[in-house]
Design a protein around this motif. Structure first.
Motif, PDB file in Angstrom:
ATOM      1  N   ARG A 182     -97.699 -78.833   3.293  1.00 52.07           N
ATOM      2  CA  ARG A 182     -98.302 -77.563   3.733  1.00 52.07           C
ATOM      3  C   ARG A 182     -97.889 -77.249   5.158  1.00 52.07           C
ATOM      4  N   GLY A 183     -97.911 -78.247   6.021  1.00 50.42           N
ATOM      5  CA  GLY A 183     -97.530 -78.044   7.420  1.00 50.42           C
ATOM      6  C   GLY A 183     -96.079 -77.609   7.549  1.00 50.42           C
ATOM      7  N   ALA A 184     -95.194 -78.231   6.776  1.00 52.37           N
ATOM      8  CA  ALA A 184     -93.781 -77.852   6.810  1.00 52.37           C
ATOM      9  C   ALA A 184     -93.595 -76.429   6.302  1.00 52.37           C
ATOM     10  N   ALA A 185     -94.316 -76.071   5.250  1.00 51.82           N
ATOM     11  CA  ALA A 185     -94.211 -74.719   4.700  1.00 51.82           C
ATOM     12  C   ALA A 185     -94.712 -73.684   5.709  1.00 51.82           C
ATOM     13  N   ILE A 186     -95.807 -73.979   6.363  1.00 53.20           N
ATOM     14  CA  ILE A 186     -96.346 -73.052   7.370  1.00 53.20           C
ATOM     15  C   ILE A 186     -95.386 -72.936   8.544  1.00 53.20           C
ATOM     16  N   ALA A 187     -94.864 -74.064   9.012  1.00 55.15           N
ATOM     17  CA  ALA A 187     -93.926 -74.044  10.144  1.00 55.15           C
ATOM     18  C   ALA A 187     -92.671 -73.256   9.788  1.00 55.15           C
ATOM     19  N   ALA A 188     -92.132 -73.481   8.605  1.00 53.68           N
ATOM     20  CA  ALA A 188     -90.933 -72.745   8.188  1.00 53.68           C
ATOM     21  C   ALA A 188     -91.227 -71.252   8.093  1.00 53.68           C
ATOM     22  N   GLY A 189     -92.380 -70.904   7.552  1.00 53.07           N
ATOM     23  CA  GLY A 189     -92.764 -69.494   7.460  1.00 53.07           C
ATOM     24  C   GLY A 189     -92.891 -68.844   8.821  1.00 53.07           C
ATOM     25  N   VAL A 190     -93.488 -69.568   9.767  1.00 56.30           N
ATOM     26  CA  VAL A 190     -93.646 -69.030  11.126  1.00 56.30           C
ATOM     27  C   VAL A 190     -92.279 -68.849  11.789  1.00 56.30           C
ATOM     28  N   VAL A 191     -91.418 -69.853  11.693  1.00 56.59           N
ATOM     29  CA  VAL A 191     -90.085 -69.767  12.310  1.00 56.59           C
ATOM     30  C   VAL A 191     -89.286 -68.618  11.693  1.00 56.59           C
ATOM     31  N   LEU A 192     -89.309 -68.513  10.368  1.00 61.17           N
ATOM     32  CA  LEU A 192     -88.582 -67.429   9.706  1.00 61.17           C
ATOM     33  C   LEU A 192     -89.144 -66.064  10.082  1.00 61.17           C
ATOM     34  N   THR A 193     -90.460 -65.967  10.167  1.00 66.77           N
ATOM     35  CA  THR A 193     -91.079 -64.688  10.519  1.00 66.77           C
ATOM     36  C   THR A 193     -90.727 -64.284  11.942  1.00 66.77           C
ATOM     37  N   VAL A 194     -90.819 -65.220  12.872  1.00 68.87           N
ATOM     38  CA  VAL A 194     -90.463 -64.913  14.269  1.00 68.87           C
ATOM     39  C   VAL A 194     -88.996 -64.510  14.356  1.00 68.87           C
ATOM     40  N   ALA A 195     -88.124 -65.245  13.676  1.00 66.01           N
ATOM     41  CA  ALA A 195     -86.694 -64.909  13.697  1.00 66.01           C
ATOM     42  C   ALA A 195     -86.463 -63.515  13.113  1.00 66.01           C
ATOM     43  N   ALA A 196     -87.121 -63.219  12.003  1.00 67.15           N
ATOM     44  CA  ALA A 196     -86.951 -61.908  11.371  1.00 67.15           C
ATOM     45  C   ALA A 196     -87.459 -60.787  12.270  1.00 67.15           C
ATOM     46  N   VAL A 197     -88.592 -61.009  12.929  1.00 69.94           N
ATOM     47  CA  VAL A 197     -89.146 -59.979  13.820  1.00 69.94           C
ATOM     48  C   VAL A 197     -88.209 -59.755  15.013  1.00 69.94           C
ATOM     49  N   VAL A 198     -87.762 -60.832  15.636  1.00 70.08           N
ATOM     50  CA  VAL A 198     -86.908 -60.701  16.824  1.00 70.08           C
ATOM     51  C   VAL A 198     -85.574 -60.035  16.458  1.00 70.08           C
ATOM     52  N   VAL A 199     -84.926 -60.527  15.420  1.00 71.80           N
ATOM     53  CA  VAL A 199     -83.634 -59.968  15.030  1.00 71.80           C
ATOM     54  C   VAL A 199     -83.809 -58.543  14.500  1.00 71.80           C
ATOM     55  N   GLY A 200     -84.834 -58.327  13.703  1.00 70.92           N
ATOM     56  CA  GLY A 200     -85.072 -56.987  13.167  1.00 70.92           C
ATOM     57  C   GLY A 200     -85.366 -55.975  14.258  1.00 70.92           C
ATOM     58  N   ALA A 201     -86.189 -56.355  15.219  1.00 74.72           N
ATOM     59  CA  ALA A 201     -86.506 -55.445  16.327  1.00 74.72           C
ATOM     60  C   ALA A 201     -85.261 -55.169  17.169  1.00 74.72           C
ATOM     61  N   GLY A 202     -84.484 -56.208  17.441  1.00 76.20           N
ATOM     62  CA  GLY A 202     -83.257 -56.015  18.221  1.00 76.20           C
ATOM     63  C   GLY A 202     -82.260 -55.122  17.507  1.00 76.20           C
ATOM     64  N   ALA A 203     -82.071 -55.342  16.216  1.00 77.13           N
ATOM     65  CA  ALA A 203     -81.137 -54.520  15.438  1.00 77.13           C
ATOM     66  C   ALA A 203     -81.608 -53.076  15.367  1.00 77.13           C
ATOM     67  N   THR A 204     -82.903 -52.895  15.137  1.00 83.70           N
ATOM     68  CA  THR A 204     -83.443 -51.541  15.041  1.00 83.70           C
ATOM     69  C   THR A 204     -83.350 -50.817  16.376  1.00 83.70           C
ATOM     70  N   TRP A 205     -83.696 -51.484  17.451  1.00 86.20           N
ATOM     71  CA  TRP A 205     -83.615 -50.867  18.777  1.00 86.20           C
ATOM     72  C   TRP A 205     -82.173 -50.486  19.108  1.00 86.20           C
ATOM     73  N   THR A 206     -81.233 -51.351  18.769  1.00 83.53           N
ATOM     74  CA  THR A 206     -79.819 -51.076  19.027  1.00 83.53           C
ATOM     75  C   THR A 206     -79.354 -49.867  18.222  1.00 83.53           C
ATOM     76  N   ILE A 207     -79.742 -49.797  16.959  1.00 79.92           N
ATOM     77  CA  ILE A 207     -79.374 -48.648  16.118  1.00 79.92           C
ATOM     78  C   ILE A 207     -79.955 -47.359  16.679  1.00 79.92           C
ATOM     79  N   VAL A 208     -81.195 -47.413  17.144  1.00 79.75           N
ATOM     80  CA  VAL A 208     -81.820 -46.219  17.725  1.00 79.75           C
ATOM     81  C   VAL A 208     -81.035 -45.766  18.955  1.00 79.75           C
ATOM     82  N   GLN A 209     -80.684 -46.691  19.824  1.00 74.20           N
ATOM     83  CA  GLN A 209     -79.934 -46.330  21.037  1.00 74.20           C
ATOM     84  C   GLN A 209     -78.559 -45.760  20.699  1.00 74.20           C
ATOM     85  N   ILE A 210     -77.857 -46.395  19.760  1.00 75.52           N
ATOM     86  CA  ILE A 210     -76.532 -45.907  19.370  1.00 75.52           C
ATOM     87  C   ILE A 210     -76.656 -44.518  18.740  1.00 75.52           C
ATOM     88  N   GLY A 211     -77.622 -44.357  17.856  1.00 75.82           N
ATOM     89  CA  GLY A 211     -77.816 -43.068  17.193  1.00 75.82           C
ATOM     90  C   GLY A 211     -78.185 -41.961  18.163  1.00 75.82           C
TER      91      GLY A 211
END
Length: 188
Positions: A140-169
């Motif tokens: 359970r701990g490994a599953a929670i840790a993996a979920g947290v790491v994946l979620t943080v990575a997705a939020v950071v990369v997603g926000a960066g990609a979206t912000w970059t697209i907005v600026q370019i557009g």
């Protein structure tokens, strides 16, 4: 290569797919990282979308370079062109996150199958997968840790990609439209 389609510059057509596809994929990756049930079902479409977004973005950039050589030079066009390539590391990062989410989905699938197999050996009801409450605490701990790491990575990369697209557009919109229209209707 000629970057035209039906007499229109291909860049102005492709850019819409990148502008919509990037934030939609980013949001989907956040949902998949944070929600295991969605991850089980949608990780393959998300991975396919991420794989498709990379060549789409690269083709859009090349079509933009082609178009740049066919419009009058201006500081706004140059600014937009210089910003265009800044999306490349972000679409690659979205792909990396999609691959990580897909890999985690496969790990979870294997773990569920093993749990069901172990339960059937113990003459338990094999039709019911092991619930998270019955899973060992370390799992359970490994599953929670993996979920947290994946979620943080997705939020950071997603926000960066979206912000970059907005600026370019935004810079592209200014390059095309700034100073080319009137505040009052013409011809009235």
């Amino acid at each position: 290569m000629d970057y035209e389609f039906a007499g229109l510059p291909l860049h102005v057509l492709l850019v819409h797919a990148v502008v919509i596809g990037t934030p939609v994929l980013a949001l989907l990756l956040v949902v998949l990282a944070a929600w295991p049930a969605a991850r089980r079902v949608l990780w393959i479409p998300a991975l396919v979308a991420a794989i498709g977004l990379v060549p789409l973005a690269l083709t859009t950039i090349e079509a933009g370079k082609w178009l740049e050589s066919r419009v009058f030079p201006s500081p706004l066009v140059q600014e937009h062109t210089s910003m265009g390539e800044t999306i490349v590391p972000w679409v690659w990062a979205l792909l990396v996150v999609a691959v990580a989410i897909g890999a985690w989905a496969l790990v979870e699938r294997v773990a569920r199958r093993r749990a069901v197999g172990a339960a059937s050996e113990d003459e338990s009801d094999a039709s019911q997968p092991e619930s998270p409450e019955r899973r060992p605490a370390s799992g359970r701990g490994a599953a929670i840790a993996a979920g947290v790491v994946l979620t943080v990575a997705a939020v950071v990369v997603g926000a960066g990609a979206t912000w970059t697209i907005v600026q370019i557009g935004e810079s592209g919109s200014r390059a095309v439209w700034e100073g080319t229209f009137s505040d009052e209707p013409l011809g009235e």
